[in-house]
Design a protein around this motif. Structure first.
Motif, PDB file in Angstrom:
ATOM      1  N   ALA A   4       0.864  -1.187   0.000  1.00 28.63           N
ATOM      2  CA  ALA A   4       0.000   0.000   0.000  1.00 28.63           C
ATOM      3  C   ALA A   4       0.899   1.234   0.000  1.00 28.63           C
ATOM      4  CB  ALA A   4      -0.875  -0.003   1.244  1.00 28.63           C
ATOM      5  N   PRO A   5       0.472   2.323  -0.670  1.00 28.66           N
ATOM      6  CA  PRO A   5       1.303   3.528  -0.658  1.00 28.66           C
ATOM      7  C   PRO A   5       1.458   4.029   0.771  1.00 28.66           C
ATOM      8  CG  PRO A   5      -0.898   4.025  -1.499  1.00 28.66           C
ATOM      9  CD  PRO A   5      -0.803   2.534  -1.354  1.00 28.66           C
ATOM     10  N   SER A   6       2.572   4.662   1.070  1.00 29.18           N
ATOM     11  CA  SER A   6       2.731   5.178   2.425  1.00 29.18           C
ATOM     12  C   SER A   6       1.720   6.310   2.624  1.00 29.18           C
ATOM     13  CB  SER A   6       4.160   5.670   2.653  1.00 29.18           C
ATOM     14  OG  SER A   6       4.404   6.762   1.808  1.00 29.18           O
ATOM     15  N   PRO A   7       1.294   6.513   3.869  1.00 26.95           N
ATOM     16  CA  PRO A   7       0.222   7.477   4.109  1.00 26.95           C
ATOM     17  C   PRO A   7       0.618   8.890   3.671  1.00 26.95           C
ATOM     18  CG  PRO A   7       0.593   6.111   6.044  1.00 26.95           C
ATOM     19  CD  PRO A   7       1.711   5.821   5.092  1.00 26.95           C
ATOM     20  N   ALA A   8      -0.384   9.642   3.219  1.00 30.09           N
ATOM     21  CA  ALA A   8      -0.163  11.051   2.905  1.00 30.09           C
ATOM     22  C   ALA A   8      -0.070  11.843   4.200  1.00 30.09           C
ATOM     23  CB  ALA A   8      -1.303  11.579   2.037  1.00 30.09           C
ATOM     24  N   VAL A   9      -0.903  11.460   5.175  1.00 27.64           N
ATOM     25  CA  VAL A   9      -0.878  12.158   6.467  1.00 27.64           C
ATOM     26  C   VAL A   9      -1.288  11.187   7.573  1.00 27.64           C
ATOM     27  CG1 VAL A   9      -3.229  13.069   6.108  1.00 27.64           C
ATOM     28  CG2 VAL A   9      -1.746  14.148   7.800  1.00 27.64           C
ATOM     29  N   VAL A  10      -0.581  11.282   8.689  1.00 27.11           N
ATOM     30  CA  VAL A  10      -0.931  10.519   9.890  1.00 27.11           C
ATOM     31  C   VAL A  10      -1.058  11.507  11.041  1.00 27.11           C
ATOM     32  CG1 VAL A  10      -0.253   8.725  11.532  1.00 27.11           C
ATOM     33  CG2 VAL A  10       0.340   8.480   9.100  1.00 27.11           C
ATOM     34  N   VAL A  11      -2.255  11.576  11.617  1.00 28.94           N
ATOM     35  CA  VAL A  11      -2.509  12.423  12.786  1.00 28.94           C
ATOM     36  C   VAL A  11      -2.748  11.474  13.950  1.00 28.94           C
ATOM     37  CG1 VAL A  11      -4.094  14.101  13.814  1.00 28.94           C
ATOM     38  CG2 VAL A  11      -3.468  14.281  11.387  1.00 28.94           C
ATOM     39  N   ASP A  12      -1.934  11.602  14.994  1.00 28.38           N
ATOM     40  CA  ASP A  12      -1.975  10.648  16.096  1.00 28.38           C
ATOM     41  C   ASP A  12      -2.132  11.376  17.425  1.00 28.38           C
ATOM     42  OD1 ASP A  12      -1.831   8.410  17.644  1.00 28.38           O
ATOM     43  OD2 ASP A  12       0.319   8.092  17.391  1.00 28.38           O
ATOM     44  N   GLY A  13      -3.328  11.279  18.013  1.00 27.07           N
ATOM     45  CA  GLY A  13      -3.551  11.842  19.345  1.00 27.07           C
ATOM     46  C   GLY A  13      -3.462  13.358  19.405  1.00 27.07           C
ATOM     47  N   LEU A  14      -3.886  14.028  18.326  1.00 26.83           N
ATOM     48  CA  LEU A  14      -3.818  15.493  18.288  1.00 26.83           C
ATOM     49  C   LEU A  14      -4.769  16.104  19.321  1.00 26.83           C
ATOM     50  CD1 LEU A  14      -3.344  18.327  16.965  1.00 26.83           C
ATOM     51  CD2 LEU A  14      -5.093  17.698  15.304  1.00 26.83           C
ATOM     52  N   SER A  64       1.086  13.853  17.457  1.00 28.68           N
ATOM     53  CA  SER A  64       2.046  14.019  16.379  1.00 28.68           C
ATOM     54  C   SER A  64       1.316  14.080  15.037  1.00 28.68           C
ATOM     55  CB  SER A  64       3.070  12.876  16.376  1.00 28.68           C
ATOM     56  OG  SER A  64       2.445  11.688  15.947  1.00 28.68           O
ATOM     57  N   ILE A  65       1.916  14.836  14.121  1.00 27.91           N
ATOM     58  CA  ILE A  65       1.364  15.016  12.784  1.00 27.91           C
ATOM     59  C   ILE A  65       2.489  14.768  11.788  1.00 27.91           C
ATOM     60  CG2 ILE A  65       0.282  16.636  11.180  1.00 27.91           C
ATOM     61  CD1 ILE A  65      -0.666  18.181  13.758  1.00 27.91           C
ATOM     62  N   THR A  66       2.273  13.826  10.878  1.00 25.23           N
ATOM     63  CA  THR A  66       3.281  13.498   9.873  1.00 25.23           C
ATOM     64  C   THR A  66       2.644  13.586   8.494  1.00 25.23           C
ATOM     65  OG1 THR A  66       4.327  11.985  11.437  1.00 25.23           O
ATOM     66  CG2 THR A  66       4.962  11.758   9.135  1.00 25.23           C
ATOM     67  N   VAL A  67       3.303  14.301   7.608  1.00 26.42           N
ATOM     68  CA  VAL A  67       2.853  14.402   6.221  1.00 26.42           C
ATOM     69  C   VAL A  67       3.943  13.795   5.353  1.00 26.42           C
ATOM     70  CG1 VAL A  67       2.331  15.989   4.337  1.00 26.42           C
ATOM     71  CG2 VAL A  67       1.362  16.393   6.600  1.00 26.42           C
ATOM     72  N   GLY A  68       3.579  12.730   4.608  1.00 25.25           N
ATOM     73  CA  GLY A  68       4.610  11.996   3.880  1.00 25.25           C
ATOM     74  C   GLY A  68       5.583  11.424   4.891  1.00 25.25           C
ATOM     75  N   ASP A  69       6.866  11.785   4.775  1.00 31.40           N
ATOM     76  CA  ASP A  69       7.820  11.303   5.791  1.00 31.40           C
ATOM     77  C   ASP A  69       8.333  12.456   6.647  1.00 31.40           C
ATOM     78  OD1 ASP A  69       9.262  12.550   3.857  1.00 31.40           O
ATOM     79  OD2 ASP A  69      10.472  10.810   3.291  1.00 31.40           O
ATOM     80  N   LEU A  70       7.575  13.567   6.678  1.00 36.80           N
ATOM     81  CA  LEU A  70       7.990  14.747   7.444  1.00 36.80           C
ATOM     82  C   LEU A  70       7.088  14.916   8.663  1.00 36.80           C
ATOM     83  CD1 LEU A  70       8.323  17.085   4.350  1.00 36.80           C
ATOM     84  CD2 LEU A  70      10.233  16.199   5.694  1.00 36.80           C
ATOM     85  N   THR A  71       7.706  14.954   9.841  1.00 37.22           N
ATOM     86  CA  THR A  71       6.939  15.141  11.067  1.00 37.22           C
ATOM     87  C   THR A  71       6.985  16.610  11.472  1.00 37.22           C
ATOM     88  OG1 THR A  71       7.352  12.880  11.774  1.00 37.22           O
ATOM     89  CG2 THR A  71       6.722  14.453  13.479  1.00 37.22           C
ATOM     90  N   LEU A  72       5.817  17.165  11.757  1.00 32.06           N
ATOM     91  CA  LEU A  72       5.717  18.573  12.133  1.00 32.06           C
ATOM     92  C   LEU A  72       6.313  18.785  13.514  1.00 32.06           C
ATOM     93  CD1 LEU A  72       4.565  21.390  11.470  1.00 32.06           C
ATOM     94  CD2 LEU A  72       2.423  20.659  12.539  1.00 32.06           C
ATOM     95  N   LYS A  73       7.201  19.771  13.607  1.00 31.53           N
ATOM     96  CA  LYS A  73       7.798  20.111  14.899  1.00 31.53           C
ATOM     97  C   LYS A  73       7.224  21.446  15.355  1.00 31.53           C
ATOM     98  CE  LYS A  73      12.125  17.817  13.646  1.00 31.53           C
ATOM     99  NZ  LYS A  73      11.710  17.534  12.246  1.00 31.53           N
ATOM    100  N   PRO A  74       6.657  21.477  16.559  1.00 31.83           N
ATOM    101  CA  PRO A  74       6.013  22.709  17.028  1.00 31.83           C
ATOM    102  C   PRO A  74       6.973  23.899  17.015  1.00 31.83           C
ATOM    103  CG  PRO A  74       5.499  20.894  18.487  1.00 31.83           C
ATOM    104  CD  PRO A  74       6.537  20.393  17.523  1.00 31.83           C
TER     105      PRO A  74
END
Length: 232
Positions: A4-14, A64-74
């Motif tokens: 399966a393609p890797s996720p476009a976005v993963v939002v975990d416990g926002l 945590s919020i990840t888009v593609g393979d980039l994790t957003l840093k506050p």
């Protein structure tokens, strides 16, 4: 079989707190390329906060919020993260004194792309005739169409659209949905916040309903809409 393609976005416990009070969360979802998630709920339910947090415009309190393979840093500027995202708030951000054509050049220049297709995008929204006018004179619908056209001009892997239908006429809605489908066919994913429930099953693969910041339903759009009492 195929991976399966890797996720476009993963939002975990926002989660988002204001003054120690939890206003949102926890919100979690995974969205694959080509898929559209509809966020449903009243004004104040947390839809806009969710989009703004994924866009990095407000800092999440937890999660945590990840888009593609980039994790957003506050609280850090991450141009490569921002580059992946086209975010249209519910009131599109337009410069009152810049023509629409200048907006197209500005956005294209900022994201290292060409504004070649911009006039055609405006034509598709039925506003090609105002390309050399300034947004100060625009109606709500024209502002909305301008903001959406600028979002579609950008190369992005994730579209975050807050109430994109508000102010759009039928033709504008058709154009918007056609453009959304085209972008998803090219592999982008989208999170669309809307209170226009009736339309959701026409464009969304999944839906999530928020009430006072809490996820109260999630799943197939028809199911989520059916579980919602009529509240329009």
């Amino acid at each position: 079989g195929d991976m399966a393609p890797s996720p476009a976005v993963v939002v975990d416990g926002l989660c988002k707190d204001y003054d120690g009070r939890r206003v949102l969360g926890p919100v979690s979802f995974t969205l694959r390329p080509g898929k559209v998630l509809a966020l449903l709920g009243h004004n104040g339910s947390g839809k806009s906060t969710t989009l703004a947090a994924i866009a990095g415009v407000v800092d999440a309190t937890e999660g945590s919020i990840t888009v593609g393979d980039l994790t957003l840093k506050p609280s850090q500027d991450q141009p490569e993260y921002r580059r992946e995202i086209a975010y249209v708030p519910d009131e599109p951000l337009l410069f009152p004194d810049m023509t629409l054509r200048q907006h197209g050049r500005f956005v294209a220049g900022a994201w290292d792309t060409s504004d070649d297709g911009f006039e055609e995008l405006l034509e598709r929204f039925g506003i090609g005739h105002v390309i050399d006018e300034v947004p100060a004179t625009f109606s709500r619908g024209m502002r909305q169409k301008s903001g959406l056209a600028l979002a579609f001009l950008r190369p992005s892997s994730l579209l975050l659209l807050d109430e994109p239908f508000s102010g759009l006429d039928d033709a504008g809605r058709q154009s918007f949905l056609a453009l959304l489908r085209e972008r998803c066919e090219q592999g982008a994913a989208a999170v669309v916040a809307t209170h226009a429930r009736a339309r959701v099953s026409g464009f969304a693969d999944r839906a999530m309903r928020l009430e006072e910041g809490i996820v109260v339903a999630e799943g197939a759009p028809d199911t989520v809409v059916q579980r919602t009492d009529d509240d329009t």
